[in-house]
Design a protein around this motif. Structure first.
Motif, PDB file in Angstrom:
ATOM      1  N   LYS A 136     -33.684 -10.614  -1.347  1.00  0.00           N
ATOM      2  CA  LYS A 136     -33.463  -9.394  -2.129  1.00  0.00           C
ATOM      3  C   LYS A 136     -32.305  -8.576  -1.553  1.00  0.00           C
ATOM      4  N   THR A 137     -32.267  -8.465  -0.254  1.00  0.00           N
ATOM      5  CA  THR A 137     -31.212  -7.701   0.398  1.00  0.00           C
ATOM      6  C   THR A 137     -29.854  -8.339   0.154  1.00  0.00           C
ATOM      7  N   ARG A 138     -29.775  -9.674   0.264  1.00  0.00           N
ATOM      8  CA  ARG A 138     -28.512 -10.368   0.027  1.00  0.00           C
ATOM      9  C   ARG A 138     -28.027 -10.156  -1.392  1.00  0.00           C
ATOM     10  N   LEU A 139     -28.938 -10.238  -2.369  1.00  0.00           N
ATOM     11  CA  LEU A 139     -28.544 -10.057  -3.770  1.00  0.00           C
ATOM     12  C   LEU A 139     -28.063  -8.638  -4.042  1.00  0.00           C
ATOM     13  N   ILE A 140     -28.736  -7.668  -3.479  1.00  0.00           N
ATOM     14  CA  ILE A 140     -28.341  -6.278  -3.707  1.00  0.00           C
ATOM     15  C   ILE A 140     -26.980  -5.993  -3.066  1.00  0.00           C
ATOM     16  N   ILE A 141     -26.804  -6.418  -1.822  1.00  0.00           N
ATOM     17  CA  ILE A 141     -25.529  -6.167  -1.144  1.00  0.00           C
ATOM     18  C   ILE A 141     -24.392  -6.897  -1.854  1.00  0.00           C
ATOM     19  N   GLY A 142     -24.600  -8.165  -2.202  1.00  0.00           N
ATOM     20  CA  GLY A 142     -23.564  -8.926  -2.905  1.00  0.00           C
ATOM     21  C   GLY A 142     -23.221  -8.315  -4.255  1.00  0.00           C
ATOM     22  N   GLY A 143     -24.244  -7.882  -4.999  1.00  0.00           N
ATOM     23  CA  GLY A 143     -23.996  -7.269  -6.311  1.00  0.00           C
ATOM     24  C   GLY A 143     -23.310  -5.922  -6.214  1.00  0.00           C
ATOM     25  N   MET A 144     -23.638  -5.154  -5.175  1.00  0.00           N
ATOM     26  CA  MET A 144     -23.017  -3.832  -5.029  1.00  0.00           C
ATOM     27  C   MET A 144     -21.576  -3.938  -4.524  1.00  0.00           C
ATOM     28  N   LEU A 145     -21.248  -5.022  -3.842  1.00  0.00           N
ATOM     29  CA  LEU A 145     -19.886  -5.185  -3.346  1.00  0.00           C
ATOM     30  C   LEU A 145     -18.883  -5.510  -4.446  1.00  0.00           C
ATOM     31  N   VAL A 146     -19.321  -6.232  -5.470  1.00  0.00           N
ATOM     32  CA  VAL A 146     -18.398  -6.753  -6.484  1.00  0.00           C
ATOM     33  C   VAL A 146     -17.566  -5.654  -7.144  1.00  0.00           C
ATOM     34  N   PRO A 147     -18.152  -4.580  -7.682  1.00  0.00           N
ATOM     35  CA  PRO A 147     -17.290  -3.587  -8.345  1.00  0.00           C
ATOM     36  C   PRO A 147     -16.305  -2.906  -7.401  1.00  0.00           C
ATOM     37  N   PHE A 148     -16.730  -2.645  -6.168  1.00  0.00           N
ATOM     38  CA  PHE A 148     -15.823  -2.006  -5.212  1.00  0.00           C
ATOM     39  C   PHE A 148     -14.678  -2.939  -4.826  1.00  0.00           C
ATOM     40  N   LEU A 149     -14.991  -4.208  -4.595  1.00  0.00           N
ATOM     41  CA  LEU A 149     -13.945  -5.165  -4.265  1.00  0.00           C
ATOM     42  C   LEU A 149     -12.986  -5.374  -5.434  1.00  0.00           C
ATOM     43  N   TRP A 150     -13.530  -5.402  -6.652  1.00  0.00           N
ATOM     44  CA  TRP A 150     -12.689  -5.581  -7.828  1.00  0.00           C
ATOM     45  C   TRP A 150     -11.749  -4.384  -7.990  1.00  0.00           C
ATOM     46  N   ALA A 151     -12.284  -3.187  -7.820  1.00  0.00           N
ATOM     47  CA  ALA A 151     -11.442  -1.984  -7.934  1.00  0.00           C
ATOM     48  C   ALA A 151     -10.368  -1.968  -6.840  1.00  0.00           C
ATOM     49  N   GLY A 152     -10.739  -2.322  -5.631  1.00  0.00           N
ATOM     50  CA  GLY A 152      -9.752  -2.380  -4.559  1.00  0.00           C
ATOM     51  C   GLY A 152      -8.690  -3.433  -4.810  1.00  0.00           C
ATOM     52  N   GLY A 153      -9.117  -4.585  -5.291  1.00  0.00           N
ATOM     53  CA  GLY A 153      -8.163  -5.643  -5.623  1.00  0.00           C
ATOM     54  C   GLY A 153      -7.227  -5.243  -6.741  1.00  0.00           C
ATOM     55  N   MET A 154      -7.754  -4.550  -7.742  1.00  0.00           N
ATOM     56  CA  MET A 154      -6.909  -4.089  -8.845  1.00  0.00           C
ATOM     57  C   MET A 154      -5.891  -3.070  -8.359  1.00  0.00           C
ATOM     58  N   ALA A 155      -6.334  -2.103  -7.576  1.00  0.00           N
ATOM     59  CA  ALA A 155      -5.423  -1.069  -7.084  1.00  0.00           C
ATOM     60  C   ALA A 155      -4.338  -1.677  -6.210  1.00  0.00           C
ATOM     61  N   TRP A 156      -4.720  -2.589  -5.339  1.00  0.00           N
ATOM     62  CA  TRP A 156      -3.740  -3.204  -4.458  1.00  0.00           C
ATOM     63  C   TRP A 156      -2.758  -4.069  -5.245  1.00  0.00           C
ATOM     64  N   THR A 157      -3.252  -4.867  -6.184  1.00  0.00           N
ATOM     65  CA  THR A 157      -2.393  -5.749  -6.954  1.00  0.00           C
ATOM     66  C   THR A 157      -1.403  -4.964  -7.798  1.00  0.00           C
ATOM     67  N   LEU A 158      -1.842  -3.887  -8.411  1.00  0.00           N
ATOM     68  CA  LEU A 158      -0.950  -3.106  -9.261  1.00  0.00           C
ATOM     69  C   LEU A 158       0.056  -2.284  -8.461  1.00  0.00           C
ATOM     70  N   SER A 159      -0.255  -1.959  -7.213  1.00  0.00           N
ATOM     71  CA  SER A 159       0.677  -1.154  -6.421  1.00  0.00           C
ATOM     72  C   SER A 159       1.600  -1.988  -5.554  1.00  0.00           C
TER      73      SER A 159
END
Length: 187
Positions: A136-159
């Motif tokens: 349960k802990t692994r699923l929650i941590i992995g699921g919560m990381l995805v939007p933050f990593l995606w947003a960071g990747g988008m910001a970095w790629t566009l800049s």
């Protein structure tokens, strides 16, 4: 007694430090002899400290004294210079000065969107599968990381001005993340 012993060792430590500094600042034919002489004087200071200060305290006091003398010698040679004044930077990054090309915009959009999302999902899945915790802990941590990593990747790629660097990093993260998931599943 300790103070007198330290005072007796100070000239040896100072002499060794001066010889080593001279060897450091002047590269000539005497340099090897200066190095050997400097270290020999420091070794003599440590050896002489044993009868004066004892076998336990003597070498440590001699080494501390030698270090302090060497630090003072180095600090005496420090020169203070004015720093070059730089123009103040603005808070926001300047947009790229490159000529606008349509395919670069589309490629940045693809890198920031689908490929950035794939990389974020790969890392999230790798955490959900490989993280050493309860399921349960692994699923929650992995699921919560995805939007933050995606947003960071988008910001970095566009800049970032370098499209190929962004492509290489995102593809590498995606391959590494999914590779870890597949390897964990086969083991």
């Amino acid at each position: 007694m300790i103070g007198l012993g330290g005072l007796a060792l100070a000239p040896l430590a100072l002499g060794g430090a001066l010889l080593l500094r001279r060897a450091w600042t002047h590269a000539d034919a005497r340099r090897p002899w200066l190095i050997v002489g400097g270290w020999a004087l420091l070794a003599v200071a440590v050896a002489v400290s044993v009868p004066f200060l004892g076998a336990a305290r003597g070498p440590s006091i001699a080494l501390a004294l030698a270090s302090t003398v060497a630090l003072a010698l180095v600090a005496a040679g420090v020169e203070l210079r004015e720093a070059k004044r730089k123009a103040p930077r603005e808070l926001a990054l300047e947009p790229s000065d490159r000529r606008r090309v349509a395919w670069r915009g589309w490629l940045r959009g693809f890198l920031a969107g689908p490929l950035g999302g794939a990389a974020a999902m790969a890392v999230g899945l790798a955490v959900a599968v490989c993280f050493p915790a309860e399921v349960k802990t692994r699923l929650i941590i992995g699921g919560m990381l995805v939007p933050f990593l995606w947003a960071g990747g988008m910001a970095w790629t566009l800049s970032d001005d370098k499209i190929l660097r962004a492509l290489a990093v995102l593809v590498g993260v995606t391959v590494a993340g999914f590779g870890a998931v597949f390897l964990k599943g086969t083991l």
